[in-house]
Every structure is written in C-alpha cells, then in structure tokens.
Write a protein that holds these residues in place. Structure first.
Motif, PDB file in Angstrom:
ATOM      1  N   GLY A  36       0.838  -1.190   0.000  1.00 20.79           N
ATOM      2  CA  GLY A  36       0.000   0.000   0.000  1.00 20.79           C
ATOM      3  C   GLY A  36       0.873   1.240   0.000  1.00 20.79           C
ATOM      4  O   GLY A  36       1.750   1.378   0.843  1.00 20.79           O
ATOM      5  N   MET A  37       0.651   2.091  -0.961  1.00 17.46           N
ATOM      6  CA  MET A  37       1.395   3.351  -1.074  1.00 17.46           C
ATOM      7  C   MET A  37       0.424   4.530  -1.108  1.00 17.46           C
ATOM      8  O   MET A  37       0.654   5.530  -1.766  1.00 17.46           O
ATOM      9  CB  MET A  37       2.255   3.342  -2.342  1.00 17.46           C
ATOM     10  N   GLY A  38      -0.682   4.376  -0.390  1.00 21.19           N
ATOM     11  CA  GLY A  38      -1.788   5.312  -0.484  1.00 21.19           C
ATOM     12  C   GLY A  38      -1.463   6.762  -0.260  1.00 21.19           C
ATOM     13  O   GLY A  38      -1.730   7.609  -1.107  1.00 21.19           O
ATOM     14  N   VAL A  39      -0.901   7.085   0.890  1.00 17.52           N
ATOM     15  CA  VAL A  39      -0.634   8.484   1.205  1.00 17.52           C
ATOM     16  C   VAL A  39       0.365   9.067   0.218  1.00 17.52           C
ATOM     17  O   VAL A  39       0.171  10.167  -0.309  1.00 17.52           O
ATOM     18  CB  VAL A  39      -0.148   8.644   2.664  1.00 17.52           C
ATOM     19  N   ASN A  40       1.432   8.326  -0.066  1.00 16.96           N
ATOM     20  CA  ASN A  40       2.473   8.826  -0.976  1.00 16.96           C
ATOM     21  C   ASN A  40       1.913   9.115  -2.364  1.00 16.96           C
ATOM     22  O   ASN A  40       2.133  10.200  -2.922  1.00 16.96           O
ATOM     23  CB  ASN A  40       3.602   7.801  -1.103  1.00 16.96           C
ATOM     24  N   LEU A  41       1.227   8.142  -2.945  1.00 11.25           N
ATOM     25  CA  LEU A  41       0.735   8.317  -4.314  1.00 11.25           C
ATOM     26  C   LEU A  41      -0.416   9.314  -4.387  1.00 11.25           C
ATOM     27  O   LEU A  41      -0.525  10.077  -5.350  1.00 11.25           O
ATOM     28  CB  LEU A  41       0.342   6.971  -4.910  1.00 11.25           C
ATOM     29  N   ALA A  42      -1.254   9.341  -3.367  1.00  6.39           N
ATOM     30  CA  ALA A  42      -2.331  10.329  -3.345  1.00  6.39           C
ATOM     31  C   ALA A  42      -1.753  11.735  -3.265  1.00  6.39           C
ATOM     32  O   ALA A  42      -2.181  12.645  -3.995  1.00  6.39           O
ATOM     33  CB  ALA A  42      -3.270  10.068  -2.172  1.00  6.39           C
ATOM     34  N   TYR A  43      -0.760  11.925  -2.400  1.00  8.28           N
ATOM     35  CA  TYR A  43      -0.126  13.236  -2.248  1.00  8.28           C
ATOM     36  C   TYR A  43       0.534  13.674  -3.558  1.00  8.28           C
ATOM     37  O   TYR A  43       0.392  14.824  -3.987  1.00  8.28           O
ATOM     38  CB  TYR A  43       0.889  13.195  -1.106  1.00  8.28           C
ATOM     39  N   MET A  44       1.222  12.751  -4.210  1.00 16.83           N
ATOM     40  CA  MET A  44       1.852  13.049  -5.493  1.00 16.83           C
ATOM     41  C   MET A  44       0.795  13.459  -6.530  1.00 16.83           C
ATOM     42  O   MET A  44       0.965  14.445  -7.250  1.00 16.83           O
ATOM     43  CB  MET A  44       2.627  11.835  -6.008  1.00 16.83           C
ATOM     44  N   ASN A  45      -0.310  12.734  -6.585  1.00 19.77           N
ATOM     45  CA  ASN A  45      -1.373  13.061  -7.534  1.00 19.77           C
ATOM     46  C   ASN A  45      -2.029  14.402  -7.220  1.00 19.77           C
ATOM     47  O   ASN A  45      -2.428  15.133  -8.134  1.00 19.77           O
ATOM     48  CB  ASN A  45      -2.416  11.951  -7.573  1.00 19.77           C
ATOM     49  N   LEU A  46      -2.148  14.731  -5.947  1.00 20.54           N
ATOM     50  CA  LEU A  46      -2.689  16.042  -5.581  1.00 20.54           C
ATOM     51  C   LEU A  46      -1.761  17.155  -6.049  1.00 20.54           C
ATOM     52  O   LEU A  46      -2.220  18.185  -6.551  1.00 20.54           O
ATOM     53  CB  LEU A  46      -2.891  16.145  -4.065  1.00 20.54           C
ATOM     54  N   GLN A  47      -0.461  16.954  -5.893  1.00 18.58           N
ATOM     55  CA  GLN A  47       0.503  17.966  -6.336  1.00 18.58           C
ATOM     56  C   GLN A  47       0.465  18.158  -7.847  1.00 18.58           C
ATOM     57  O   GLN A  47       0.831  19.216  -8.343  1.00 18.58           O
ATOM     58  CB  GLN A  47       1.908  17.594  -5.878  1.00 18.58           C
ATOM     59  N   GLN A  48       0.026  17.151  -8.572  1.00 13.43           N
ATOM     60  CA  GLN A  48      -0.103  17.244 -10.025  1.00 13.43           C
ATOM     61  C   GLN A  48      -1.498  17.718 -10.439  1.00 13.43           C
ATOM     62  O   GLN A  48      -1.831  17.704 -11.615  1.00 13.43           O
ATOM     63  CB  GLN A  48       0.216  15.893 -10.658  1.00 13.43           C
ATOM     64  N   ALA A  49      -2.285  18.140  -9.463  1.00 19.62           N
ATOM     65  CA  ALA A  49      -3.635  18.675  -9.690  1.00 19.62           C
ATOM     66  C   ALA A  49      -4.551  17.683 -10.405  1.00 19.62           C
ATOM     67  O   ALA A  49      -5.342  18.050 -11.254  1.00 19.62           O
ATOM     68  CB  ALA A  49      -3.577  20.008 -10.434  1.00 19.62           C
ATOM     69  N   ASN A  50      -4.458  16.426 -10.019  1.00 20.35           N
ATOM     70  CA  ASN A  50      -5.305  15.378 -10.587  1.00 20.35           C
ATOM     71  C   ASN A  50      -6.649  15.380  -9.860  1.00 20.35           C
ATOM     72  O   ASN A  50      -6.720  15.023  -8.686  1.00 20.35           O
ATOM     73  CB  ASN A  50      -4.602  14.026 -10.420  1.00 20.35           C
TER      74      ASN A  50
END
Length: 119
Positions: A36-50
C-alpha cells in the motif's frame, strides 16, 4: 477540514482509517508482493492537480461517513463551479493532510525522497 457533500458540512479526517482506505486504492506490486502506497501516491497526484485524486482522498477522509464516489464527485464538481476551479481545494487538502499527526511524517519522508531523486 470541513467540506460540503450532499448539502451537509462534513469533517474530513486524515487518520489511520484514511491511510488504510488510500492503501486499498493505491497499491504497488513489487516482485509479486503488493504494498500500500496510499498516502504517498495520493499526495503526489494532488501535487499534479489530478481531480480524480481529490475524489479518492475525500472518499478516504470521509470513510467514517460512507459517501459514494458519485456523491463525492458531485460535491467536487459543485465546488469547482462555485469557486471557478479546484486550485484552492487542492491547496486546502494538501495543507490539512500535512497537519495530520498520522500522515505528516509520511509526507515529509516522501517529499525528501522526491527531492533527492531529482538531484
């Protein structure tokens, strides 16, 4: 953090349940083992304005309330129409995640590793 879903003000919670929910969405397969990489990947996607990441993060942060993806999508679209875009919502969610005692260390570590890999 407060957010409106179905005309109700709800509290977004960024605790362990939030982390578990995101780990179910964002998984990495490494040599046949799932992590599970939930927080990391979610945070990365938020920074990319997804915008899809907004839905996933808000769904995880309201898991204690049981809203559907459709209800959260509608709330995000309503927010975007009212505000003109989603930039403020992205910023607010990133800020609130960073304030969570449960999540802050993960975000700091992820950010440090991302900066180190850019060098």
């Amino acid at each position: 953090m407060k957010f409106y879903i179905k005309d109700s003000e709800v509290e977004l919670k960024f605790g362990l349940k939030f982390c578990r929910e995101l780990d179910q969405v964002y998984k990495v397969d490494y040599q046949g083992l799932e992590f599970g990489m939930g927080v990391n990947l979610a945070y990365m996607n938020l920074q990319q304005a997804n915008p899809v990441a907004l839905t996933e993060v808000i769904k995880a942060a309201t898991a204690h309330l049981g809203f559907s993806i459709h209800e959260i999508d509608q709330a995000i679209e309503t927010y975007a129409e009212k505000e003109g875009d989603l930039s403020t919502l992205f910023e607010q969610i990133e800020t609130e995640m960073g304030k969570s005692a449960t999540v802050i260390h993960t975000i700091k570590t992820f950010s440090q590793q991302a900066k180190a890999s850019e060098s």
